[in-house]
Enzyme design. Structure first.
Site, PDB file in Angstrom:
ATOM      1  N   ARG A  10       0.851  -1.203   0.000  1.00  0.00           N
ATOM      2  CA  ARG A  10       0.000   0.000   0.000  1.00  0.00           C
ATOM      3  C   ARG A  10       0.885   1.251   0.000  1.00  0.00           C
ATOM      4  O   ARG A  10       0.577   2.251  -0.626  1.00  0.00           O
ATOM      5  CB  ARG A  10      -0.969  -0.004   1.190  1.00  0.00           C
ATOM      6  CG  ARG A  10      -1.742   1.288   1.329  1.00  0.00           C
ATOM      7  CD  ARG A  10      -3.097   1.169   2.022  1.00  0.00           C
ATOM      8  NE  ARG A  10      -3.140   0.273   3.153  1.00  0.00           N
ATOM      9  CZ  ARG A  10      -2.624   0.533   4.358  1.00  0.00           C
ATOM     10  NH1 ARG A  10      -2.011   1.675   4.596  1.00  0.00           N
ATOM     11  NH2 ARG A  10      -2.729  -0.357   5.341  1.00  0.00           N
TER      12      ARG A  10
ATOM     13  N   ASP B  46      -4.311  19.053 -15.660  1.00  0.00           N
ATOM     14  CA  ASP B  46      -4.639  17.710 -16.140  1.00  0.00           C
ATOM     15  C   ASP B  46      -4.064  17.590 -17.552  1.00  0.00           C
ATOM     16  O   ASP B  46      -4.532  18.258 -18.486  1.00  0.00           O
ATOM     17  CB  ASP B  46      -6.165  17.519 -16.130  1.00  0.00           C
ATOM     18  CG  ASP B  46      -6.578  16.113 -16.527  1.00  0.00           C
ATOM     19  OD1 ASP B  46      -5.853  15.483 -17.320  1.00  0.00           O
ATOM     20  OD2 ASP B  46      -7.639  15.655 -16.064  1.00  0.00           O
TER      21      ASP B  46
ATOM     22  N   TYR C 229     -13.559  17.342 -17.628  1.00  0.00           N
ATOM     23  CA  TYR C 229     -14.099  15.982 -17.672  1.00  0.00           C
ATOM     24  C   TYR C 229     -15.253  15.891 -16.649  1.00  0.00           C
ATOM     25  O   TYR C 229     -15.109  16.341 -15.493  1.00  0.00           O
ATOM     26  CB  TYR C 229     -12.989  14.975 -17.350  1.00  0.00           C
ATOM     27  CG  TYR C 229     -13.519  13.601 -17.030  1.00  0.00           C
ATOM     28  CD1 TYR C 229     -14.309  12.926 -17.957  1.00  0.00           C
ATOM     29  CD2 TYR C 229     -13.270  12.994 -15.806  1.00  0.00           C
ATOM     30  CE1 TYR C 229     -14.829  11.680 -17.660  1.00  0.00           C
ATOM     31  CE2 TYR C 229     -13.779  11.750 -15.510  1.00  0.00           C
ATOM     32  CZ  TYR C 229     -14.567  11.091 -16.433  1.00  0.00           C
ATOM     33  OH  TYR C 229     -15.081   9.872 -16.134  1.00  0.00           O
TER      34      TYR C 229
ATOM     35  N   LYS D  73      -5.704   6.415 -20.144  1.00  0.00           N
ATOM     36  CA  LYS D  73      -5.842   6.895 -21.516  1.00  0.00           C
ATOM     37  C   LYS D  73      -4.534   6.673 -22.298  1.00  0.00           C
ATOM     38  O   LYS D  73      -4.165   5.534 -22.522  1.00  0.00           O
ATOM     39  CB  LYS D  73      -6.279   8.357 -21.472  1.00  0.00           C
ATOM     40  CG  LYS D  73      -7.495   8.612 -20.543  1.00  0.00           C
ATOM     41  CD  LYS D  73      -8.686   7.849 -21.007  1.00  0.00           C
ATOM     42  CE  LYS D  73      -9.984   7.989 -20.253  1.00  0.00           C
ATOM     43  NZ  LYS D  73     -10.060   8.299 -18.866  1.00  0.00           N
TER      44      LYS D  73
HETATM   45  C1  LIG Z   1      -9.245  14.584 -18.814  1.00  0.00           C
HETATM   46  C2  LIG Z   1      -9.592  13.471 -17.859  1.00  0.00           C
HETATM   47  N1  LIG Z   1      -9.153  13.527 -16.583  1.00  0.00           N
HETATM   48  C3  LIG Z   1      -9.446  12.558 -15.688  1.00  0.00           C
HETATM   49  C4  LIG Z   1     -10.225  11.467 -16.046  1.00  0.00           C
HETATM   50  C5  LIG Z   1     -10.539  10.398 -15.032  1.00  0.00           C
HETATM   51  O1  LIG Z   1      -9.764   9.281 -15.269  1.00  0.00           O
HETATM   52  P1  LIG Z   1     -10.189   7.751 -14.956  1.00  0.00           P
HETATM   53  O2  LIG Z   1     -11.286   7.407 -15.903  1.00  0.00           O
HETATM   54  O3  LIG Z   1      -8.919   7.009 -15.193  1.00  0.00           O
HETATM   55  O4  LIG Z   1     -10.628   7.707 -13.553  1.00  0.00           O
HETATM   56  C6  LIG Z   1     -10.695  11.373 -17.357  1.00  0.00           C
HETATM   57  C7  LIG Z   1     -11.530  10.231 -17.760  1.00  0.00           C
HETATM   58  O5  LIG Z   1     -12.085  10.198 -18.839  1.00  0.00           O
HETATM   59  C8  LIG Z   1     -10.380  12.395 -18.289  1.00  0.00           C
HETATM   60  O6  LIG Z   1     -10.811  12.365 -19.545  1.00  0.00           O
END
Ligand SMILES: Cc1ncc(COP(=O)(O)O)c(C=O)c1O
Length: 376
Positions: free
Chosen positions: A46, A168, A98, A193
């Site tokens: 962990r 992000d 998102y 992604k």
């Molecule tokens: C720009 C962006 N940030 C964060 C996330 C969240 O990621 P996760 O789906 O791996 O939890 C996503 C998910 O689509 C995203 O497109």
């Protein structure tokens, strides 16, 4: 070292003497101690595990950061990030985000006493800052409207006011954009992604340059338990080996598809930051070395949108993005379904908007698939 070389070989940590070229999967929950008060450097998975550590060092190097922490998903990373803040703190965030991040902010973080304002330009961000503001949270380009914001411009504001700047970087990845070098303090990824790249596992990353911040994040992951498993860490390391070449090829196909979409009578608007008429083109060309593989586009009616979603064959109608398989998403019903309707429509996310993640198939096959589905 060139980022393409770091992608292939990863960080220079090695954990055994066999000469293994691929990082081993250390499938162990716990680690035996050599003597009382001593440790091999690993105690309990962990807190840390060698396979996860290899991934973290690799991503830190790719982003030009000092440290990275790997989580079970992008949302687990955003959730851990929110643990840096306390009730009464205020965060200014991109006004297009998102949907899952927006849901976490509005349903979990707000309940815990953190307040949010949303803004789209550096000027509006500056205006939204209050004495309680602790951070600015950006997506650039944003999901799904592909808005671009000048990271260095926002960094000037956050640095002058001693606020954290979080970016992000899921859409462009360090192959095309390195926010820490533009003044950001924390880089976030949904590693699900492009980093993973194969639509086969989830992960999230936070990358920082500051030792004190990194220590706080390590304490949070150890305490709340959202660290990535050894097997998933291995999959993300394996995905990263081809990250640079995937990004280049996905971008090449995305540009061809965006240009083709622009000429279609049923397509009303194309949002691709690599098209010179995109409002963010000039900033993107300055702050990033590429435009990525994500395209959003608006069609003439909800029927056309449904026809595309239901008739594509090669492209899959599915959530997510950034993998080798092309995916098409209906933000209104999928990624952004939890946004209140008025806010969704104000951002341009209506029944005619589609989001396409361009994969590694031949661009001509993807265009033929879209053409047939659009006219079905
Ligand atoms: C720009 C962006 N940030 C964060 C996330 C969240 O990621 P996760 O789906 O791996 O939890 C996503 C998910 O689509 C995203 O497109």
């Amino acid at each position: 070292m060139d980022i393409r070389t770091i992608c292939v070989h990863g960080c220079d940590k090695r954990y055994d003497s066999t000469g293994a070229v691929a990082v081993p999967i250390f499938a162990s929950a716990t680690f035996a101690h050599p003597a009382v008060g001593q440790s091999t450097g690993f105690d309990y998975s962990r807190s840390q595990n060698p396979t996860r550590e290899f991934l973290e060092h690799t991503v830190a190097e790719l982003e030009g950061g000092a440290e990275a922490v790997a989580f079970t998903s992008g949302m687990a990373a955003v959730g851990a990030l929110m643990e840096l803040f306390s009730p009464g703190d205020h965060i200014v965030a991109s006004n297009d985000l998102y949907g899952g991040t927006f849901r976490l902010f509005s349903h979990i973080s707000q309940k815990n006493g953190i307040k949010f304002s949303f803004a789209g330009t550096p000027q509006d961000i500056e205006t939204a800052i209050t004495p309680a503001t602790k951070a600015v949270f950006l997506e650039t380009p944003t999901n799904p409207m592909m808005n671009v914001i000048d990271i260095a411009e926002v960094a000037k504001i956050t640095q002058s006011k001693k606020l954290l700047l979080v970016v992000d970087n899921t859409f462009l990845t360090p192959v095309f954009q390195r926010p820490l070098s533009l003044g950001a303090d924390i880089v976030l990824h949904s590693g699900t992604k492009y980093l993973g790249g194969h639509n086969d596992t989830l992960s999230g990353m936070l990358v920082v340059n500051d030792a004190a911040l990194s220590e706080r994040l390590r304490f949070i992951v150890k305490t709340t338990g959202g660290g990535l498993s050894p097997f998933d860490s291995f999959l993300i390391v394996r995905g990263i080996k081809t990250l640079a070449i995937r990004m280049e090829r996905q971008q090449e196909s995305a540009l061809a598809i965006a240009k083709w979409l622009t000429g279609q009578s049923k397509v009303k608007k194309v949002y691709y930051i690599g098209l010179p008429d995109h409002p963010g083109y000039e900033i993107s060309s300055r702050q990033a070395s590429g435009y990525g593989g994500m395209i959003s586009f608006s069609v003439d009616s909800e029927q056309t949108a449904a026809s595309i979603l239901e008739n594509v064959k090669i492209i899959k109608y599915a959530e997510s993005l950034g993998g080798v398989e092309s995916l098409i998403t209906y933000p209104m019903l999928q990624t952004h379904a939890d946004l209140p309707e008025s806010e969704r429509l104000a951002r341009g996310i209506d029944g005619c908007l589609l989001r396409l993640s361009v994969g590694l198939e031949a661009a001509d096959d993807l265009i033929a698939d879209l053409k047939r589905a659009m006219n079905s």
